[in-house]
Structures are given as structure tokens and as C-alpha cells.
Design a protein around this motif. Structure first.
Motif, mmCIF file in Angstrom:
data_model
loop_
_atom_site.group_PDB
_atom_site.id
_atom_site.type_symbol
_atom_site.label_atom_id
_atom_site.label_comp_id
_atom_site.label_asym_id
_atom_site.label_seq_id
_atom_site.Cartn_x
_atom_site.Cartn_y
_atom_site.Cartn_z
ATOM 1 N N ASN A 1 -45.990 45.609 -15.268
ATOM 2 C CA ASN A 1 -44.573 45.612 -15.613
ATOM 3 C C ASN A 1 -43.971 44.234 -15.376
ATOM 4 O OD1 ASN A 1 -44.363 48.302 -16.386
ATOM 5 N ND2 ASN A 1 -43.878 49.011 -14.322
ATOM 6 N N CYS A 2 -43.117 43.804 -16.266
ATOM 7 C CA CYS A 2 -42.398 42.542 -16.112
ATOM 8 C C CYS A 2 -40.912 42.789 -16.300
ATOM 9 C CB CYS A 2 -42.867 41.518 -17.129
ATOM 10 S SG CYS A 2 -44.531 40.915 -16.875
ATOM 11 N N PRO A 3 -40.069 42.134 -15.513
ATOM 12 C CA PRO A 3 -40.410 41.258 -14.400
ATOM 13 C C PRO A 3 -40.824 42.041 -13.173
ATOM 14 C CG PRO A 3 -38.053 41.522 -14.534
ATOM 15 C CD PRO A 3 -38.616 42.267 -15.712
ATOM 16 N N ASP A 4 -41.167 41.350 -12.088
ATOM 17 C CA ASP A 4 -41.547 42.020 -10.847
ATOM 18 C C ASP A 4 -40.329 42.489 -10.054
ATOM 19 O OD1 ASP A 4 -44.130 39.601 -10.467
ATOM 20 O OD2 ASP A 4 -44.389 41.677 -11.073
ATOM 21 N N ILE A 5 -39.294 41.662 -10.012
ATOM 22 C CA ILE A 5 -38.165 41.934 -9.125
ATOM 23 C C ILE A 5 -36.920 41.273 -9.712
ATOM 24 C CG2 ILE A 5 -38.431 39.877 -7.668
ATOM 25 C CD1 ILE A 5 -37.739 43.457 -6.371
ATOM 26 N N PRO B 1 -51.248 36.961 -18.000
ATOM 27 C CA PRO B 1 -50.959 38.336 -17.609
ATOM 28 C C PRO B 1 -49.656 38.514 -16.877
ATOM 29 C CG PRO B 1 -52.552 37.354 -16.107
ATOM 30 C CD PRO B 1 -52.309 36.352 -17.204
ATOM 31 N N PHE B 2 -49.041 37.445 -16.407
ATOM 32 C CA PHE B 2 -47.840 37.595 -15.601
ATOM 33 C C PHE B 2 -46.732 36.678 -16.085
ATOM 34 C CE2 PHE B 2 -51.500 38.140 -12.726
ATOM 35 C CZ PHE B 2 -51.362 39.485 -12.503
ATOM 36 N N SER B 3 -45.507 37.116 -15.918
ATOM 37 C CA SER B 3 -44.382 36.219 -16.068
ATOM 38 C C SER B 3 -44.122 35.587 -14.713
ATOM 39 C CB SER B 3 -43.147 37.011 -16.507
ATOM 40 O OG SER B 3 -42.701 37.813 -15.441
ATOM 41 N N LEU B 4 -43.087 34.766 -14.649
ATOM 42 C CA LEU B 4 -42.718 34.204 -13.362
ATOM 43 C C LEU B 4 -42.228 35.283 -12.423
ATOM 44 C CD1 LEU B 4 -40.965 30.846 -14.280
ATOM 45 C CD2 LEU B 4 -43.336 31.257 -13.644
ATOM 46 N N GLY B 5 -41.859 36.431 -12.979
ATOM 47 C CA GLY B 5 -41.675 37.589 -12.114
ATOM 48 C C GLY B 5 -40.285 37.857 -11.611
ATOM 49 N N THR B 6 -39.284 37.063 -11.978
ATOM 50 C CA THR B 6 -37.956 37.283 -11.444
ATOM 51 C C THR B 6 -36.933 37.360 -12.555
ATOM 52 O OG1 THR B 6 -38.601 35.941 -9.552
ATOM 53 C CG2 THR B 6 -36.282 36.476 -9.751
ATOM 54 N N ALA B 7 -36.042 38.332 -12.457
ATOM 55 C CA ALA B 7 -34.909 38.411 -13.371
ATOM 56 C C ALA B 7 -33.640 38.118 -12.606
ATOM 57 C CB ALA B 7 -34.829 39.803 -14.008
ATOM 58 N N MET C 1 -41.471 44.024 -3.705
ATOM 59 C CA MET C 1 -41.361 44.887 -4.875
ATOM 60 C C MET C 1 -41.107 46.341 -4.505
ATOM 61 S SD MET C 1 -44.321 43.322 -7.386
ATOM 62 C CE MET C 1 -44.132 44.660 -8.580
ATOM 63 N N THR C 2 -41.827 46.869 -3.523
ATOM 64 C CA THR C 2 -41.752 48.301 -3.229
ATOM 65 C C THR C 2 -40.486 48.696 -2.483
ATOM 66 O OG1 THR C 2 -43.029 48.018 -1.185
ATOM 67 C CG2 THR C 2 -44.258 48.552 -3.192
ATOM 68 N N THR C 3 -39.703 47.718 -2.042
ATOM 69 C CA THR C 3 -38.453 48.020 -1.346
ATOM 70 C C THR C 3 -37.226 47.663 -2.182
ATOM 71 O OG1 THR C 3 -38.543 45.857 -0.247
ATOM 72 C CG2 THR C 3 -39.481 47.732 0.942
ATOM 73 N N GLY C 4 -37.439 47.284 -3.454
ATOM 74 C CA GLY C 4 -36.317 46.944 -4.319
ATOM 75 C C GLY C 4 -35.404 48.134 -4.576
ATOM 76 N N LYS C 5 -34.134 47.854 -4.806
ATOM 77 C CA LYS C 5 -33.134 48.892 -5.056
ATOM 78 C C LYS C 5 -32.866 49.041 -6.554
ATOM 79 C CE LYS C 5 -30.022 46.838 -2.614
ATOM 80 N NZ LYS C 5 -28.722 46.541 -1.940
ATOM 81 N N THR C 6 -32.729 50.277 -7.002
ATOM 82 C CA THR C 6 -32.408 50.534 -8.415
ATOM 83 C C THR C 6 -30.974 51.026 -8.592
ATOM 84 O OG1 THR C 6 -33.287 52.790 -8.261
ATOM 85 C CG2 THR C 6 -34.814 51.059 -8.940
ATOM 86 N N ARG C 7 -30.203 50.989 -7.517
ATOM 87 C CA ARG C 7 -28.782 51.344 -7.581
ATOM 88 C C ARG C 7 -27.950 50.129 -7.200
ATOM 89 N NH1 ARG C 7 -27.726 56.341 -10.041
ATOM 90 N NH2 ARG C 7 -29.598 57.602 -9.748
ATOM 91 N N ASP C 8 -26.762 50.019 -7.787
ATOM 92 C CA ASP C 8 -25.896 48.900 -7.431
ATOM 93 C C ASP C 8 -25.102 49.248 -6.176
ATOM 94 O OD1 ASP C 8 -23.804 50.567 -8.188
ATOM 95 O OD2 ASP C 8 -23.508 49.605 -10.126
ATOM 96 N N ALA D 1 -36.005 45.545 -17.366
ATOM 97 C CA ALA D 1 -34.872 44.659 -17.102
ATOM 98 C C ALA D 1 -34.848 44.219 -15.641
ATOM 99 C CB ALA D 1 -33.561 45.354 -17.459
ATOM 100 N N TYR D 2 -35.047 45.175 -14.708
ATOM 101 C CA TYR D 2 -34.942 44.818 -13.287
ATOM 102 C C TYR D 2 -36.269 44.856 -12.540
ATOM 103 C CZ TYR D 2 -34.514 49.950 -12.837
ATOM 104 O OH TYR D 2 -34.703 51.313 -12.918
ATOM 105 N N GLY D 3 -37.371 45.142 -13.224
ATOM 106 C CA GLY D 3 -38.669 45.181 -12.530
ATOM 107 C C GLY D 3 -38.743 46.341 -11.569
ATOM 108 N N SER D 4 -39.055 46.040 -10.320
ATOM 109 C CA SER D 4 -39.124 47.077 -9.287
ATOM 110 C C SER D 4 -37.766 47.332 -8.650
ATOM 111 C CB SER D 4 -40.132 46.679 -8.206
ATOM 112 O OG SER D 4 -41.441 46.662 -8.735
ATOM 113 N N GLY D 5 -36.755 46.595 -9.071
ATOM 114 C CA GLY D 5 -35.417 46.796 -8.534
ATOM 115 C C GLY D 5 -34.809 45.495 -8.053
#
Length: 321
Positions: free
Chosen positions: A67-71, A29-35, A137-144, A162-166
């Protein structure tokens, strides 16, 4: 000089348990979770180099109800320790030896996240692994760092696939406000809902575990939301958040995915004590009349905020019939 971050779409599935063939067990059910992300310097966005990393379409990297990845974390052109047993190229005629090298991939991004996990566990030794994961995960950024959308390896606007939660944000992860916690039993129930039987579950559990008669896979208390096959139905999900900060009141706002209406009930959560838990429902309703010829995954997000903290969960809904 303009710096832009790009998410490299890399995923590695965890191995099957020892003694179990790949044909006898459902997909993990999960990937390693990191991109991995690249931070590249360029005079213009168009001139920025794109790393030669694996590109996958949405169907390749989705993980059904998670959702994959996580972060996403820094993982391209990282100065890292390197074995002096082998040369940088690995060629027989290359006799060079260096204690450091510039490396790329999830092998570089994962240590960044592991280090952040270590810092969080040191600061909050009572936090569970799920609480730590939620905080990241919940504090990830979606802006560069130019405050523009993160781009993927094709130089187009990236999605949660592509970026998971950011992009990981360590300082904010130290004070997330709320977390989506989960117990070992929650994870075992998730595996049950994925089709694992009691014998397979025993491989993951330290003691015998019987799957419950009913368990909704949508109610797994994960920090992200994914609906892989909504068809024409309305989907109701349940989530529980734990207040790990000061007492306060959180209001929710939703960025609606295209052709989807998301409702959260209740819209306000009031916490009077630290450690208090509150449960809410997320109701996802498709509007196929707005869809037209477009189909596939659409994306949005849900954010709980008390004015100081922003607890963000990405939403991915598959509108393909």
C-alpha cells in the motif's frame, strides 16, 4: 471552531540506481512513503478550504503488493526555515528575503516523520529500520481530531491510498506492542519477486546475492496488506510479529472489506517473553456474488490487541477481474 484533517495525495517515486536506465529495471516497489495532511480551521466541514495539491485516483498511487503511501504526517501550511538567497515567489522583481516561510507538500511532512524516527532510534537504539517503520505505521490514526474520518483533497472520506496506515501518532509509536520486522534478505527477496535479476540486485546489496527459487511476494513481512489482483482465487499470506513489550496475549479482530472475507489463523497469539516471535496466516477470500456492479479496490483492516496496544494493518484488495 472545527478542525478537520485532509490527506493530500502526493507521491514521488525513488530514482533508479545510478547507471541503470528506466527501461531496464522494473518499477520501484516503494514510494517515499509519506503523504501530507492539512489541518484547516472552519466553522463547518463544508466551509473548510481544500489545498491545491495533486489529486490522483487509486490506480495512480497503488504500489502493487505494498500500500502507498505508508503514513500521513502534517504537511500543509507549515511554518518552516527558508533560504534567504531566494525570494518567496522566485520572481526577479521580488527582492524580499525571509528566514521563514509557510510551505506545503511532502517536503514538509517527511521531516515530521524523520524527527519521529530519530526519537524512536534514540529511545530504542537496537530497533531495526523495519521495526521503527512498523511502529509508526501500525499506530497511525484514521480519525481526525473531531473523531471523524479523515477526508481527502476532494472532501470525501479518504482511503489507505490517501493516508496510508493513518496519521502519524508519535506517542503511540513509542510503545507499539508488536512490530513487523524484516531483514535485508527479506527486502532483496521482495525485489527478486518483483522481477529484479542477480545483476540488478547487486546494485542494492553489499555482496553478491542469488534470488531464491521460490518466494511468495504476498509473504513479504510488511505492516500493511495489499492484494492487487485477487481474481477468483483465495490468497493466503504469512506474517510474523515480534513482541517488543511485556508478556501478554493478543487477540485479532478484522474489519472486513466489502465482498471479501478475511480469516486470521490463529486468532490468538500468546507471548511469554520480550523479543518472542509469532507467525500467523491471513486468508483472503473474495465473494463476487456480493459484488454486483461494484469493482475495484475495497478496504478493511486487521488489528491485534492485548487491551493496551492496538497493532493495526490496513487491508486493500482489488476485486477488478
Amino acid at each position: 471552531m472545527v478542525f478537520r484533517q485532509r490527506a493530500a495525495q502526493l507521491r514521488v517515486a525513488p530514482p533508479h540506481p545510478k547507471g541503470v536506465s528506466s527501461s531496464s529495471i522494473p518499477p520501484p516497489p516503494f514510494s517515499l512513503g509519506t503523504a501530507a495532511t492539512e489541518t484547516s480551521g472552519a466553522t463547518t466541514d463544508a466551509d473548510a478550504a481544500v489545498p491545491p495539491l495533486t489529486a490522483m485516483d487509486d490506480s495512480d498511487i497503488r504500489c502493487d503488493n505494498v500500500n502507498c503511501p505508508d503514513i500521513t504526517a502534517p504537511g500543509v501550511s507549515i511554518l518552516a526555515a527558508y533560504t534567504e538567497v531566494a525570494s518567496p515567489t522566485g520572481l526577479d522583481n521580488d527582492k524580499r528575503q525571509f528566514p521563514y516561510s509557510v510551505l506545503s507538500g511532502t517536503s514538509m511532512s517527511c521531516p515530521h516523520v524523520a524527527g519521529i524516527v530519530g526519537l524512536l532510534k534514540t529511545q530504542y537504539p537496537h530497533w531495526s529500520p523495519s521495526a521503527i517503520k512498523s511502529a509508526i505505521m501500525t499506530t497511525g490514526k484514521t480519525r481526525d481530531n473531531t473523531r471523524k474520518s479523515i477526508l481527502d483533497s476532494s472532501t470525501v472520506e479518504a482511503t489507505p491510498f490517501a493516508y496510508g496506515s493513518g496519521h502519524v501518532n508519535p506517542n503511540s509509536a513509542m510503545d507499539p506492542g508488536l512490530v513487523y520486522d524484516a531483514t535485508t534478505e527479506d527486502y532483496l527477496n521482495f525485489l527478486c519477486a518483483r522481477g529484479y535479476n542477480d545483476t540488478m540486485i547487486r546494485l542494492f546489496s553489499q555482496k553478491p546475492y542469488s534470488c531464491p527459487d521460490t518466494f511468495s511476494i504476498e509473504d513479504f513481512n510488511y505492516p500493511s496488506i495489499a492484494v492487487p489482483n485477487i481474481q477468483a482465487r483465495k490468497v493466503t499470506l504469512t506474517r510474523t510479529v515480534t513482541n517488543i513489550g511485556s508478556p501478554g496475549t493478543y487477540n485479532v479482530r478484522v474489519r472486513q472489506p466489502f465482498a471479501v472475507f478475511v480469516t486470521v489463523k490463529p486468532r490468538v497469539l500468546e507471548f511469554k517473553t520480550t523479543g518472542e516471535k509469532k507467525t500467523f496466516q491471513v486468508i483472503i477470500t473474495p465473494h463476487f456474488a456480493k459484488l454486483g456492479t461494484r469493482a475495484g479496490y475495497v478496504f478493511g483492516d486487521m488489528i491485534w490487541s492485548d487491551g493496551k496496544h492496538s497493532v493495526r494493518s490496513p487491508i486493500a484488495v482489488n476485486l477488478a477481474s
